[in-house]
Scaffold this active site. Structure first.
Site, PDB file in Angstrom:
ATOM      1  N   ARG A 138      15.621  -6.528   1.658  1.00 17.25           N
ATOM      2  CA  ARG A 138      14.205  -6.892   1.760  1.00 17.25           C
ATOM      3  C   ARG A 138      13.702  -7.507   0.450  1.00 17.25           C
ATOM      4  O   ARG A 138      12.841  -8.377   0.449  1.00 17.25           O
ATOM      5  CB  ARG A 138      13.362  -5.669   2.153  1.00 17.25           C
ATOM      6  CG  ARG A 138      13.585  -5.251   3.611  1.00 17.25           C
ATOM      7  CD  ARG A 138      12.817  -3.986   3.975  1.00 17.25           C
ATOM      8  NE  ARG A 138      11.367  -4.119   3.894  1.00 17.25           N
ATOM      9  CZ  ARG A 138      10.588  -4.653   4.825  1.00 17.25           C
ATOM     10  NH1 ARG A 138      11.129  -5.132   5.933  1.00 17.25           N
ATOM     11  NH2 ARG A 138       9.276  -4.709   4.672  1.00 17.25           N
ATOM     12  N   ASP A 178       1.254  -0.422  -0.755  1.00 11.16           N
ATOM     13  CA  ASP A 178       1.208  -0.676   0.691  1.00 11.16           C
ATOM     14  C   ASP A 178       2.375   0.134   1.246  1.00 11.16           C
ATOM     15  O   ASP A 178       3.483  -0.369   1.405  1.00 11.16           O
ATOM     16  CB  ASP A 178       1.372  -2.183   0.944  1.00 11.16           C
ATOM     17  CG  ASP A 178       1.184  -2.539   2.394  1.00 11.16           C
ATOM     18  OD1 ASP A 178       0.407  -1.850   3.073  1.00 11.16           O
ATOM     19  OD2 ASP A 178       1.808  -3.514   2.849  1.00 11.16           O
ATOM     20  N   CYS A 231      -0.191   1.049   7.622  1.00 16.51           N
ATOM     21  CA  CYS A 231      -0.499   0.438   8.918  1.00 16.51           C
ATOM     22  C   CYS A 231      -0.300   1.494   9.992  1.00 16.51           C
ATOM     23  O   CYS A 231       0.329   1.250  11.003  1.00 16.51           O
ATOM     24  CB  CYS A 231       0.357  -0.809   9.153  1.00 16.51           C
ATOM     25  SG  CYS A 231       2.114  -0.522   9.049  1.00 16.51           S
TER      26      CYS A 231
HETATM   27  C1  LIG Z   1       4.454  -1.671   4.667  1.00 19.89           C
HETATM   28  S1  LIG Z   1       5.896  -2.282   3.968  1.00 19.89           S
HETATM   29  C2  LIG Z   1       5.304  -3.396   2.757  1.00 19.89           C
HETATM   30  C3  LIG Z   1       4.750  -4.674   3.275  1.00 19.89           C
HETATM   31  C4  LIG Z   1       4.365  -5.622   2.169  1.00 19.89           C
HETATM   32  N1  LIG Z   1       3.443  -5.015   1.245  1.00 19.89           N
HETATM   33  C5  LIG Z   1       3.772  -6.914   2.662  1.00 19.89           C
HETATM   34  O1  LIG Z   1       2.556  -7.061   2.645  1.00 19.89           O
HETATM   35  O2  LIG Z   1       4.538  -7.817   3.054  1.00 19.89           O
HETATM   36  C6  LIG Z   1       6.457  -0.960   2.975  1.00 19.89           C
HETATM   37  C7  LIG Z   1       7.643  -1.266   2.111  1.00 19.89           C
HETATM   38  O3  LIG Z   1       7.975  -0.078   1.366  1.00 19.89           O
HETATM   39  C8  LIG Z   1       9.371  -0.020   1.210  1.00 19.89           C
HETATM   40  N2  LIG Z   1       9.796   1.375   0.920  1.00 19.89           N
HETATM   41  C9  LIG Z   1      10.501   2.211   1.708  1.00 19.89           C
HETATM   42  N3  LIG Z   1      10.723   3.369   1.075  1.00 19.89           N
HETATM   43  C10 LIG Z   1      10.159   3.286  -0.128  1.00 19.89           C
HETATM   44  C11 LIG Z   1      10.064   4.161  -1.240  1.00 19.89           C
HETATM   45  N4  LIG Z   1      10.583   5.378  -1.213  1.00 19.89           N
HETATM   46  N5  LIG Z   1       9.443   3.714  -2.335  1.00 19.89           N
HETATM   47  C12 LIG Z   1       8.899   2.474  -2.361  1.00 19.89           C
HETATM   48  N6  LIG Z   1       8.944   1.605  -1.342  1.00 19.89           N
HETATM   49  C13 LIG Z   1       9.570   2.009  -0.235  1.00 19.89           C
HETATM   50  C14 LIG Z   1       9.906  -0.546   2.514  1.00 19.89           C
HETATM   51  O4  LIG Z   1      11.218  -1.039   2.357  1.00 19.89           O
HETATM   52  C15 LIG Z   1       8.906  -1.635   2.871  1.00 19.89           C
HETATM   53  O5  LIG Z   1       9.358  -2.900   2.456  1.00 19.89           O
END
Ligand SMILES: C[S@@+](CC[C@H](N)C(=O)[O-])C[C@H]1O[C@@H](n2cnc3c(N)ncnc32)[C@H](O)[C@@H]1O
Length: 487
Positions: A138, A178, A231
């Site tokens: 990602r 986020d 979300c």
């Molecule tokens: C809601 S999405 C973010 C969307 C992004 N902000 C956008 O507007 O395109 C949350 C993100 O947090 C990441 N994530 C997952 N576990 C996490 C962790 N423990 N710490 C930080 N980020 C994490 C996920 O891989 C994902 O890409």
């Protein structure tokens, strides 16, 4: 749409008489939107030339709903970063951060880059944006989107939040979390979110959100702003996450910011705390925290044209007292790139090759601190100690230095204005040439004078580099980005 039974029961219990309206929301047509990139074109001008049926998204300055028949993702302008396709409710988050040009901004959970590219737009290329994503695949998509949107002043890192903290104590003016969440608000958009939903997962997400917020708190400067968003509708991940955080952080409070029409207040009555949590602060503070939840936002699909979202704007007490450290890190931030290349011989040699390229191909050079990483030359927005961090992009990628030759990066073309290139060719979005170009074909360039690196544009928007020689334009559009767009 088949919703998880337990989720339905839970929402019925929470919403009471409003539940039927909420359910009816699932029958509404889903709204799709794009956000115009002001680094490329003003919203007014885009409205004038756009082939799409656009209507403004009320809460996002450059956001527009597009028509059901429109396919902006298949349009060549998309590849030029003229806009970013983004779920309309998601556009509220970066707006709430109130970012100014020159700020230091962290987007802690950033992939695929919707909020980061929106934050970058508000920064107008000034200041420092750190866009971080924990998942490697990602993070690559994030880096690619930042390049596509022509962001010159961002670092893209691939780290768990706690690994960033030691590098940036009390550093950022604005942080966006986020958070990864159970995604209940995206059920209409992502079937996977429905399949993976469970109440256990809601609990796991809530715990993870506390861990992420802890790190964000350490990296925010006094007086700074932290925007927390999800979300999902689950109060455990929304109001409760905020309240739990505030219980542990007396230096934080909910900031009152103006709500847009259709934004609903957070629900104090949905917060369930343990006795231990309630007793961890004075009764007055507990009351104050719970009441402040009303100034957080819920975006409900049955109340506005967008999916489900939650956002809270949190402020850290104190005022900016970091002049010294700011002076230290920003010292060289505005230096012209025509300066020295960090001192090392390899850097200096690489810089010379870049300068030769720039003298031949550019009328204007971007600013920053030149730095060579292996064969890759970058312009950094400021000097930072990033040792030990996985950095995908330390700044603007200028190009590759190989065997005494300089090859300009795709990112450089996308970050430049068309007039910054001495030689350029532009094809119309409907032309056969631009579609051939984006699929990787070289083109005949009869009538185009000159020789050397040439900016290829679509309707005047930079789309990449070609190399002109003997009436032919050799394709240097990156292999990984090549695609056949439908005509
Ligand atoms: C809601 S999405 C973010 C969307 C992004 N902000 C956008 O507007 O395109 C949350 C993100 O947090 C990441 N994530 C997952 N576990 C996490 C962790 N423990 N710490 C930080 N980020 C994490 C996920 O891989 C994902 O890409």
């Amino acid at each position: 749409m088949q919703l998880p039974e337990l989720f339905e029961e839970k929402m019925k219990h929470l919403l009471g008489t409003e539940y039927e309206d909420f359910l009816a929301g699932y029958e509404k047509e889903r709204h799709q939107a794009l956000r115009v990139n002001p680094a490329k074109i003003s919203a007014e001008e885009f409205l004038r030339i756009s082939p799409f049926a656009l209507q403004p998204v009320p809460w996002a300055k450059n956001g527009f709903y597009y028509g059901t028949e429109d396919r902006p993702g298949k349009h060549p302008w998309h590849e030029s970063g003229v806009y970013y396709i983004q779920e309309p409710s998601a556009m509220s988050v970066a707006e709430l951060a109130g970012v100014q040009p020159g700020d230091r901004v962290l987007d802690l959970c950033a992939a695929p880059g919707g909020k980061s590219t929106q934050l970058a737009a508000a920064m107008e290329g000034k200041g420092l944006l750190v866009s971080n994503e924990i998942h490697p695949a990602r993070a690559k998509i994030l880096a690619s989107n930042m390049e596509r949107m022509g962001v010159p002043n961002a670092l893209v890192t691939n780290e768990p939040p706690q690994r960033l903290t030691p590098h940036f104590p009390s550093f950022f003016d604005r942080i966006v979390v986020d958070a990864p969440c159970s995604g209940e608000g995206m059920f209409r958009k992502e079937e996977q979110a429905v399949i993976q939903w469970s109440q256990d997962n809601v609990g796991l997400c809530a715990a993870r959100q506390q861990d992420i917020l802890e790190e964000a708190a350490k990296m925010l400067r006094p007086g700074g702003i932290l925007v927390y968003s999800t979300c999902t509708f689950a109060p455990e991940e929304d109001e409760e996450s905020v309240v739990r955080f505030l219980l542990k952080h007396p230096d934080f409070s909910v900031k009152q910011v103006e709500a847009y029409e259709g934004f609903a207040p957070g629900r104090e009555e949905w917060v369930k705390l343990t006795e231990e949590e309630k007793e961890s602060v004075s009764a007055e503070r507990l009351e104050e925290i719970l009441a402040s939840v009303k100034a957080t936002f819920r975006l409900w699909p049955h109340k506005l044209d967008g999916e489900g979202h939650y956002a809270a704007v949190l402020e850290k007490a104190g005022s900016r007292d970091d002049r010294k450290s700011r002076e230290r890190t920003d010292r060289s931030g505005g230096r012209k790139s025509a300066g020295k290349a960090g001192g090392a011989t390899a850097d200096a040699a690489a810089w010379k090759l870049y300068e030769e390229f720039a003298a031949d191909a550019l009328t204007h050079c971007p600013e920053g601190i030149p730095m060579l990483f292996g064969e890759q030359l970058y312009l950094l927005p400021c000097l930072l100690d990033l040792s030990g961090l996985k950095v995908l992009r330390p700044g603007l990628h200028l190009g590759t230095v190989k065997k005494n030759r300089f090859e300009p990066a795709h990112a450089l073309a996308l970050a430049l204005k068309p007039e910054d290139a001495k030689r350029r060719v532009s094809y119309g979005a409907d032309s056969r040439e631009i579609r051939a170009w984006l699929s990787g074909e070289s083109l005949e360039a009869d009538g185009t004078e000159g020789k050397g690196w040439t900016m290829v544009c679509v309707d005047g928007f930079p789309a990449g580099w070609g190399k002109l020689a003997g009436g032919s334009l050799k394709n240097h559009y990156p292999k990984g980005l090549r695609k056949n767009l439908e005509s």
